[in-house]
Design a protein around this motif. Structure first.
Motif, PDB file in Angstrom:
ATOM      1  N   TRP A   6       0.835  -1.204   0.000  1.00  0.00           N
ATOM      2  CA  TRP A   6       0.000   0.000   0.000  1.00  0.00           C
ATOM      3  C   TRP A   6       0.878   1.266   0.000  1.00  0.00           C
ATOM      4  O   TRP A   6       0.624   2.211  -0.756  1.00  0.00           O
ATOM      5  CB  TRP A   6      -0.942  -0.009   1.210  1.00  0.00           C
ATOM      6  CG  TRP A   6      -1.848   1.188   1.243  1.00  0.00           C
ATOM      7  CD1 TRP A   6      -1.823   2.212   2.143  1.00  0.00           C
ATOM      8  CD2 TRP A   6      -2.882   1.502   0.320  1.00  0.00           C
ATOM      9  NE1 TRP A   6      -2.788   3.142   1.832  1.00  0.00           N
ATOM     10  CE2 TRP A   6      -3.460   2.731   0.721  1.00  0.00           C
ATOM     11  CE3 TRP A   6      -3.395   0.866  -0.831  1.00  0.00           C
ATOM     12  CZ2 TRP A   6      -4.507   3.340   0.026  1.00  0.00           C
ATOM     13  CZ3 TRP A   6      -4.434   1.475  -1.511  1.00  0.00           C
ATOM     14  CH2 TRP A   6      -4.975   2.691  -1.086  1.00  0.00           C
ATOM     15  N   ALA A  27      -3.293  10.956   4.915  1.00  0.00           N
ATOM     16  CA  ALA A  27      -4.604  10.318   5.054  1.00  0.00           C
ATOM     17  C   ALA A  27      -4.702   9.063   4.198  1.00  0.00           C
ATOM     18  O   ALA A  27      -5.199   8.027   4.645  1.00  0.00           O
ATOM     19  CB  ALA A  27      -5.708  11.300   4.676  1.00  0.00           C
ATOM     20  N   MET A  28      -4.209   9.154   2.960  1.00  0.00           N
ATOM     21  CA  MET A  28      -4.285   7.994   2.065  1.00  0.00           C
ATOM     22  C   MET A  28      -3.430   6.850   2.611  1.00  0.00           C
ATOM     23  O   MET A  28      -3.820   5.694   2.553  1.00  0.00           O
ATOM     24  CB  MET A  28      -3.816   8.370   0.658  1.00  0.00           C
ATOM     25  CG  MET A  28      -4.691   9.376  -0.073  1.00  0.00           C
ATOM     26  SD  MET A  28      -6.371   8.820  -0.442  1.00  0.00           S
ATOM     27  CE  MET A  28      -6.071   7.510  -1.613  1.00  0.00           C
ATOM     28  N   ALA A  30      -2.818   6.269   5.690  1.00  0.00           N
ATOM     29  CA  ALA A  30      -3.398   5.767   6.940  1.00  0.00           C
ATOM     30  C   ALA A  30      -4.525   4.752   6.719  1.00  0.00           C
ATOM     31  O   ALA A  30      -4.869   4.008   7.634  1.00  0.00           O
ATOM     32  CB  ALA A  30      -3.928   6.941   7.766  1.00  0.00           C
ATOM     33  N   VAL A  31      -5.099   4.749   5.512  1.00  0.00           N
ATOM     34  CA  VAL A  31      -6.276   3.884   5.291  1.00  0.00           C
ATOM     35  C   VAL A  31      -6.061   2.951   4.105  1.00  0.00           C
ATOM     36  O   VAL A  31      -6.484   3.252   2.985  1.00  0.00           O
ATOM     37  CB  VAL A  31      -7.560   4.719   5.044  1.00  0.00           C
ATOM     38  CG1 VAL A  31      -8.787   3.848   5.303  1.00  0.00           C
ATOM     39  CG2 VAL A  31      -7.612   5.965   5.908  1.00  0.00           C
ATOM     40  N   ARG A  33      -6.743   0.334   1.415  1.00  0.00           N
ATOM     41  CA  ARG A  33      -8.039  -0.019   0.829  1.00  0.00           C
ATOM     42  C   ARG A  33      -8.482  -1.437   1.199  1.00  0.00           C
ATOM     43  O   ARG A  33      -9.682  -1.718   1.282  1.00  0.00           O
ATOM     44  CB  ARG A  33      -7.960   0.147  -0.700  1.00  0.00           C
ATOM     45  CG  ARG A  33      -9.289   0.032  -1.393  1.00  0.00           C
ATOM     46  CD  ARG A  33      -9.197   0.380  -2.859  1.00  0.00           C
ATOM     47  NE  ARG A  33      -8.349  -0.548  -3.600  1.00  0.00           N
ATOM     48  CZ  ARG A  33      -8.546  -0.874  -4.873  1.00  0.00           C
ATOM     49  NH1 ARG A  33      -9.536  -0.325  -5.538  1.00  0.00           N
ATOM     50  NH2 ARG A  33      -7.743  -1.716  -5.481  1.00  0.00           N
ATOM     51  N   LYS A  35      -8.684  -2.949   3.857  1.00  0.00           N
ATOM     52  CA  LYS A  35      -9.559  -3.013   5.039  1.00  0.00           C
ATOM     53  C   LYS A  35     -11.034  -2.908   4.679  1.00  0.00           C
ATOM     54  O   LYS A  35     -11.894  -3.233   5.491  1.00  0.00           O
ATOM     55  CB  LYS A  35      -9.242  -1.836   5.978  1.00  0.00           C
ATOM     56  CG  LYS A  35      -8.024  -2.022   6.847  1.00  0.00           C
ATOM     57  CD  LYS A  35      -7.998  -0.899   7.881  1.00  0.00           C
ATOM     58  CE  LYS A  35      -6.753  -0.963   8.739  1.00  0.00           C
ATOM     59  NZ  LYS A  35      -6.701   0.171   9.682  1.00  0.00           N
ATOM     60  N   PHE A  36     -11.338  -2.390   3.490  1.00  0.00           N
ATOM     61  CA  PHE A  36     -12.728  -2.160   3.089  1.00  0.00           C
ATOM     62  C   PHE A  36     -13.183  -3.110   1.986  1.00  0.00           C
ATOM     63  O   PHE A  36     -14.255  -2.937   1.420  1.00  0.00           O
ATOM     64  CB  PHE A  36     -12.911  -0.697   2.663  1.00  0.00           C
ATOM     65  CG  PHE A  36     -12.787   0.248   3.825  1.00  0.00           C
ATOM     66  CD1 PHE A  36     -11.546   0.652   4.287  1.00  0.00           C
ATOM     67  CD2 PHE A  36     -13.914   0.685   4.494  1.00  0.00           C
ATOM     68  CE1 PHE A  36     -11.423   1.494   5.379  1.00  0.00           C
ATOM     69  CE2 PHE A  36     -13.809   1.534   5.597  1.00  0.00           C
ATOM     70  CZ  PHE A  36     -12.563   1.936   6.039  1.00  0.00           C
ATOM     71  N   ILE A  53     -17.335  -4.927  -4.995  1.00  0.00           N
ATOM     72  CA  ILE A  53     -17.589  -5.058  -3.557  1.00  0.00           C
ATOM     73  C   ILE A  53     -18.936  -5.730  -3.320  1.00  0.00           C
ATOM     74  O   ILE A  53     -19.508  -5.663  -2.245  1.00  0.00           O
ATOM     75  CB  ILE A  53     -17.550  -3.695  -2.823  1.00  0.00           C
ATOM     76  CG1 ILE A  53     -18.481  -2.680  -3.484  1.00  0.00           C
ATOM     77  CG2 ILE A  53     -16.136  -3.164  -2.750  1.00  0.00           C
ATOM     78  CD1 ILE A  53     -18.656  -1.388  -2.670  1.00  0.00           C
ATOM     79  N   ILE A  59     -15.603  -0.653  -5.713  1.00  0.00           N
ATOM     80  CA  ILE A  59     -14.821   0.288  -4.906  1.00  0.00           C
ATOM     81  C   ILE A  59     -13.915   1.017  -5.892  1.00  0.00           C
ATOM     82  O   ILE A  59     -13.401   0.425  -6.842  1.00  0.00           O
ATOM     83  CB  ILE A  59     -14.006  -0.455  -3.812  1.00  0.00           C
ATOM     84  CG1 ILE A  59     -13.356   0.537  -2.838  1.00  0.00           C
ATOM     85  CG2 ILE A  59     -12.947  -1.378  -4.413  1.00  0.00           C
ATOM     86  CD1 ILE A  59     -12.778  -0.136  -1.579  1.00  0.00           C
ATOM     87  N   SER A  60     -13.741   2.340  -5.708  1.00  0.00           N
ATOM     88  CA  SER A  60     -12.916   3.127  -6.625  1.00  0.00           C
ATOM     89  C   SER A  60     -11.470   2.680  -6.591  1.00  0.00           C
ATOM     90  O   SER A  60     -10.990   2.168  -5.588  1.00  0.00           O
ATOM     91  CB  SER A  60     -12.948   4.601  -6.239  1.00  0.00           C
ATOM     92  OG  SER A  60     -14.226   5.121  -6.400  1.00  0.00           O
ATOM     93  N   ALA A  61     -10.798   2.927  -7.705  1.00  0.00           N
ATOM     94  CA  ALA A  61      -9.355   2.748  -7.728  1.00  0.00           C
ATOM     95  C   ALA A  61      -8.723   3.854  -6.883  1.00  0.00           C
ATOM     96  O   ALA A  61      -9.253   4.950  -6.804  1.00  0.00           O
ATOM     97  CB  ALA A  61      -8.840   2.837  -9.150  1.00  0.00           C
ATOM     98  N   PRO A  62      -7.556   3.575  -6.264  1.00  0.00           N
ATOM     99  CA  PRO A  62      -6.857   4.649  -5.557  1.00  0.00           C
ATOM    100  C   PRO A  62      -6.632   5.852  -6.474  1.00  0.00           C
ATOM    101  O   PRO A  62      -6.834   6.981  -6.099  1.00  0.00           O
ATOM    102  CB  PRO A  62      -5.548   3.989  -5.147  1.00  0.00           C
ATOM    103  CG  PRO A  62      -5.922   2.548  -4.960  1.00  0.00           C
ATOM    104  CD  PRO A  62      -6.932   2.270  -6.044  1.00  0.00           C
TER     105      PRO A  62
END
Lengths: 70, 162
Positions: A6, A27-28, A30-31, A33, A35-36, A53, A59-62
């Motif tokens: 990641w 922020a990016m 820290a999270v 993807r 996990k979702f 999903i 789910i969107s691409a980064p």
């Protein structure tokens, strides 16, 4: 310490000039993807592509808008 | 897309954000990290309200956000987000994560002066334009095209007609 997949993806988005602002980068990072994501797609969490999903949604691409546009 | 939108939204600590289309909850979590970071006093935190029309997705996003530690910074609402979410309006920022036929008027109404909205606008076929809507301090609306994008269709009252 070895970078996670990641973190490597985020580094690549910085190199491409897509991520610029320090607080957005933080922020990016820290999270992750994964996990979702549902269990069957978690292994693809750090691949820069949309993923299913369930319920016909994605789910969107980064980053990537779509392969065709890039 | 999440990276591009988060850069274009000009997010700040303390902002009230409306997301239309929660999906998995991931995008909302990345926004919460910026507007309500854990190293900032809770009294200064902003909040993300994310509206999801598909009940199963809303339930799943709620579970994901709780496990990941965002339950007190992100609120999931199972409703038709094409009408926005009037109960907590107005918002500093609005983002729509599905393609709308036009910018829904209720979303413009629910945007604060000096607010920014990002919304993909176009047909249900593959590509749309990502539009940045800004409302000036005196309420004037300006729209700019940030480029081509591909989103799933927005459904609901102000969504796509099939």
């Amino acid at each position: 310490m070895e970078k996670t997949e990641w973190e490597k993806l985020i580094d690549s988005l910085i190199k491409q000039g897509i991520l610029k602002t320090p607080k957005v980068i933080k922020a990016m990072k820290a999270v992750p993807r994964a996990k979702f994501l549902p269990p069957d797609t978690q292994q693809y969490g750090s691949v820069d592509t949309p993923l299913p999903i369930g319920f016909g949604q994605t789910i969107s691409a980064p980053h990537s808008r779509s392969v065709k546009l890039d | 897309m999440v990276a591009i939108m988060n850069e274009a939204l000009q997010l700040e600590v303390g902002q009230r954000v409306l997301e239309v289309g929660a999906g998995s909850g991931w995008h909302a979590a990345t926004i919460a990290e910026i507007i309500a970071p854990l190293d900032t006093p809770r009294s200064e935190w902003g909040h993300v309200y994310t509206v999801e029309i598909v009940k199963a997705l809303a339930d799943n996003a709620k579970k994901n956000l709780m496990i990941a530690g965002y339950a007190d910074r992100v609120t999931i609402i199972n409703a038709d987000g094409s009408k926005g979410y009037d109960e907590k309006a107005p918002y500093d920022r609005i983002l729509v994560t599905a393609a709308a036929p036009d910018v829904p008027n209720p979303l413009i109404d629910q945007l604060k002066p000096d607010g920014i909205m990002l919304i993909p606008v176009g047909s249900v076929s593959l590509f749309q334009s990502l539009i940045r809507v800004t409302k000036s301090a005196d309420g004037k609306i300006r729209q700019e095209n940030l480029g081509g994008v591909a989103f799933v269709p927005l459904t609901g009252e102000y969504g796509q007609r099939f």
